[in-house]
Design a protein around this motif. Structure first.
Motif, PDB file in Angstrom:
ATOM      1  N   PHE A 259     -27.357 -41.317  43.820  1.00  0.00           N
ATOM      2  CA  PHE A 259     -26.611 -40.088  44.075  1.00  0.00           C
ATOM      3  C   PHE A 259     -25.170 -40.186  43.574  1.00  0.00           C
ATOM      4  CE2 PHE A 259     -30.152 -39.034  46.823  1.00  0.00           C
ATOM      5  CZ  PHE A 259     -30.220 -37.658  46.716  1.00  0.00           C
ATOM      6  N   GLN A 260     -24.583 -41.371  43.673  1.00  0.00           N
ATOM      7  CA  GLN A 260     -23.208 -41.498  43.201  1.00  0.00           C
ATOM      8  C   GLN A 260     -23.141 -41.479  41.675  1.00  0.00           C
ATOM      9  OE1 GLN A 260     -20.947 -45.040  44.345  1.00  0.00           O
ATOM     10  NE2 GLN A 260     -19.221 -43.689  44.786  1.00  0.00           N
ATOM     11  N   VAL A 261     -24.074 -42.195  41.017  1.00  0.00           N
ATOM     12  CA  VAL A 261     -24.106 -42.179  39.548  1.00  0.00           C
ATOM     13  C   VAL A 261     -24.391 -40.777  39.040  1.00  0.00           C
ATOM     14  CG1 VAL A 261     -25.421 -42.981  37.528  1.00  0.00           C
ATOM     15  CG2 VAL A 261     -24.715 -44.607  39.281  1.00  0.00           C
ATOM     16  N   TYR A 262     -25.322 -40.087  39.696  1.00  0.00           N
ATOM     17  CA  TYR A 262     -25.627 -38.709  39.301  1.00  0.00           C
ATOM     18  C   TYR A 262     -24.394 -37.814  39.426  1.00  0.00           C
ATOM     19  CZ  TYR A 262     -27.049 -33.883  39.979  1.00  0.00           C
ATOM     20  OH  TYR A 262     -27.119 -32.517  39.912  1.00  0.00           O
ATOM     21  N   ALA A 263     -23.661 -37.951  40.533  1.00  0.00           N
ATOM     22  CA  ALA A 263     -22.464 -37.126  40.732  1.00  0.00           C
ATOM     23  C   ALA A 263     -21.413 -37.413  39.660  1.00  0.00           C
ATOM     24  CB  ALA A 263     -21.881 -37.379  42.122  1.00  0.00           C
ATOM     25  N   ILE A 264     -21.220 -38.695  39.346  1.00  0.00           N
ATOM     26  CA  ILE A 264     -20.226 -39.070  38.321  1.00  0.00           C
ATOM     27  C   ILE A 264     -20.636 -38.545  36.952  1.00  0.00           C
ATOM     28  CG2 ILE A 264     -19.223 -41.026  37.084  1.00  0.00           C
ATOM     29  CD1 ILE A 264     -19.408 -42.604  39.744  1.00  0.00           C
TER      30      ILE A 264
ATOM     31  N   SER B 211     -18.740 -35.757  34.639  1.00  0.00           N
ATOM     32  CA  SER B 211     -18.163 -36.191  33.355  1.00  0.00           C
ATOM     33  C   SER B 211     -18.729 -35.387  32.189  1.00  0.00           C
ATOM     34  CB  SER B 211     -18.418 -37.683  33.138  1.00  0.00           C
ATOM     35  OG  SER B 211     -19.809 -37.953  33.060  1.00  0.00           O
ATOM     36  N   LEU B 212     -19.990 -34.949  32.292  1.00  0.00           N
ATOM     37  CA  LEU B 212     -20.585 -34.150  31.217  1.00  0.00           C
ATOM     38  C   LEU B 212     -20.018 -32.736  31.180  1.00  0.00           C
ATOM     39  CD1 LEU B 212     -24.295 -35.320  31.600  1.00  0.00           C
ATOM     40  CD2 LEU B 212     -22.811 -35.734  29.625  1.00  0.00           C
ATOM     41  N   ASP B 213     -19.424 -32.313  32.289  1.00  0.00           N
ATOM     42  CA  ASP B 213     -18.779 -30.992  32.365  1.00  0.00           C
ATOM     43  C   ASP B 213     -17.296 -31.163  32.691  1.00  0.00           C
ATOM     44  OD1 ASP B 213     -20.564 -29.025  31.635  1.00  0.00           O
ATOM     45  OD2 ASP B 213     -21.498 -28.923  33.607  1.00  0.00           O
TER      46      ASP B 213
ATOM     47  N   SER C 150     -26.060 -30.072  32.216  1.00  0.00           N
ATOM     48  CA  SER C 150     -25.412 -31.317  32.638  1.00  0.00           C
ATOM     49  C   SER C 150     -26.167 -31.959  33.795  1.00  0.00           C
ATOM     50  CB  SER C 150     -23.966 -31.050  33.049  1.00  0.00           C
ATOM     51  OG  SER C 150     -23.204 -30.607  31.943  1.00  0.00           O
ATOM     52  N   VAL C 151     -26.687 -31.138  34.688  1.00  0.00           N
ATOM     53  CA  VAL C 151     -27.470 -31.650  35.812  1.00  0.00           C
ATOM     54  C   VAL C 151     -28.696 -32.406  35.300  1.00  0.00           C
ATOM     55  CG1 VAL C 151     -29.018 -30.914  37.673  1.00  0.00           C
ATOM     56  CG2 VAL C 151     -26.706 -29.992  37.547  1.00  0.00           C
ATOM     57  N   ALA C 152     -29.429 -31.814  34.336  1.00  0.00           N
ATOM     58  CA  ALA C 152     -30.628 -32.449  33.800  1.00  0.00           C
ATOM     59  C   ALA C 152     -30.292 -33.736  33.060  1.00  0.00           C
ATOM     60  CB  ALA C 152     -31.364 -31.477  32.875  1.00  0.00           C
ATOM     61  N   LEU C 153     -29.244 -33.713  32.204  1.00  0.00           N
ATOM     62  CA  LEU C 153     -28.861 -34.903  31.435  1.00  0.00           C
ATOM     63  C   LEU C 153     -28.370 -36.017  32.355  1.00  0.00           C
ATOM     64  CD1 LEU C 153     -27.043 -33.269  28.379  1.00  0.00           C
ATOM     65  CD2 LEU C 153     -29.306 -34.343  28.416  1.00  0.00           C
ATOM     66  N   ALA C 154     -27.611 -35.653  33.382  1.00  0.00           N
ATOM     67  CA  ALA C 154     -27.149 -36.650  34.346  1.00  0.00           C
ATOM     68  C   ALA C 154     -28.325 -37.272  35.090  1.00  0.00           C
ATOM     69  CB  ALA C 154     -26.178 -36.012  35.333  1.00  0.00           C
ATOM     70  N   GLY C 155     -29.342 -36.461  35.385  1.00  0.00           N
ATOM     71  CA  GLY C 155     -30.534 -36.981  36.038  1.00  0.00           C
ATOM     72  C   GLY C 155     -31.278 -37.973  35.160  1.00  0.00           C
TER      73      GLY C 155
END
Length: 328
Positions: free
Chosen positions: A103-108, A112-114, A127-132
């Protein structure tokens, strides 16, 4: 005393930060998910395994695989209810840290992608999909050995024996035995297929959750209002179901690869396992146990996201109250 004083100063500051709250809330969510779904996970692993190997020259009629209900009855009759919780300590011991990191890596990554967006604006769905995807790829380094140990413990007394039933008293005993017999490479057996499964699945997972919660409670991503517990449960459950459906054939292959030891290897790799499984049992084998996995995914991920969001709210409100008291 210096160390204790430093620790006492560190934790309030850590939890006052958004990263600290996300880390702890992710751990709470992960533990809730394991407790809610481990019996169904054990049933899924049993359903995914191949039939017992038949010696060459012995003809054997192909039997239809047992249903989920029949497999469950067989486990309860032969091994008792405790068998459904076998191997739970392995993921439970690590899942708090693992989910906290996820969850922390996903939030970061999503922020950062946005980076051009203001902090008050939620990340875009892209950005949500790429972060996932990035989060899923990174977490396999922790998840792969944990799942291997869990699978071996779940199968130990089910006719897929690595040693006599009950010989392993817990995950550490199993991990030591794997390291002794197969080395570090054996502990990371299935790492490639785990990454292939988890990277796209996590992209679908987080995208579905954000999209579903916004549809069920318009404006919640922008902080227009706190969504209800029902919204969290349904959005989290849908996220789990869609992510499992899109990656399930790879999960079947992963379970079979991780269930075998190097001394009795039936499959030489991902492609070989795929080919042999389909040739011997037909294409339906790639979806065996899907119903159980989907039911588990809805329960587990509804629990994970609900516990995560509620813990996040509790920590945020607690810190707000502490700050108000300090100002007064």
């Amino acid at each position: 005393m210096v160390v204790a004083g430093g620790a006492m100063e560190f934790w309030p500051e850590f939890l006052a930060s958004s990263g600290g709250r996300e880390f702890l809330a992710g751990g709470v969510g992960g533990m809730a998910g394991v407790l809610a779904g481990h019996p169904l996970d054990t049933l899924r692993i049993r359903l995914q395994q191949p039939p017992p190997h038949v010696s060459p020259g012995i003809a054997a009629a192909r039997r239809a695989p047992a249903s989920a209900a029949a497999t469950l009855r067989g486990i309860l009759r032969a091994e008792g209810p405790a068998a459904l919780y076998r191997g739970m300590s392995a993921p439970l011991a690590s899942v708090a840290f693992q989910n906290a990191m996820v969850f922390q890596v996903y939030a970061i990554l999503s922020r950062s992608l946005d980076s051009e967006r203001s902090i008050s604006e939620p990340p875009s769905y892209t950005s949500v999909a790429l972060a996932g995807v990035g989060t899923g790829a990174l977490q396999t380094l922790i998840l792969s050995p944990v799942e291997l140990v869990k699978i071996r413990l779940q199968l130990e007394a089910a006719g897929h024996k690595f040693r006599r039933p009950g010989a392993h008293h817990g995950p550490m005993d199993m991990a030591r035995d794997i390291l002794k017999k197969e080395g570090l490479r054996g502990l990371y057996r299935g790492l490639t297929v785990t990454a292939l499964r988890d990277a796209p699945a996590h992209g679908v997972y987080f995208w579905t959750y954000e999209y579903a919660r916004e549809r069920l409670h318009p404006g919640c991503r922008r902080g227009a209002g706190d969504e209800s517990l029902a919204t969290m449960l349904v959005a989290g459950g849908l996220a789990g179901v869609t992510s499992w459906v899109c990656c399930y054939p790879l999960d079947v292959v992963k379970s079979r690869l991780q269930a075998q030891s190097s001394t009795a290897a039936r499959y030489r790799g991902v492609v070989d396992c795929f080919r042999k499984s389909v040739r011997e049992e037909g294409f339906p084998v790639l979806w065996r146990g899907l119903g159980t996995a989907v039911a588990r995914a809805f329960v587990v991920n509804g629990a994970i996201f609900s516990a995560y969001e509620l813990a996040l709210r509790f920590l945020a409100s607690g810190n707000d109250q502490r700050l108000v008291m300090e100002e007064n």
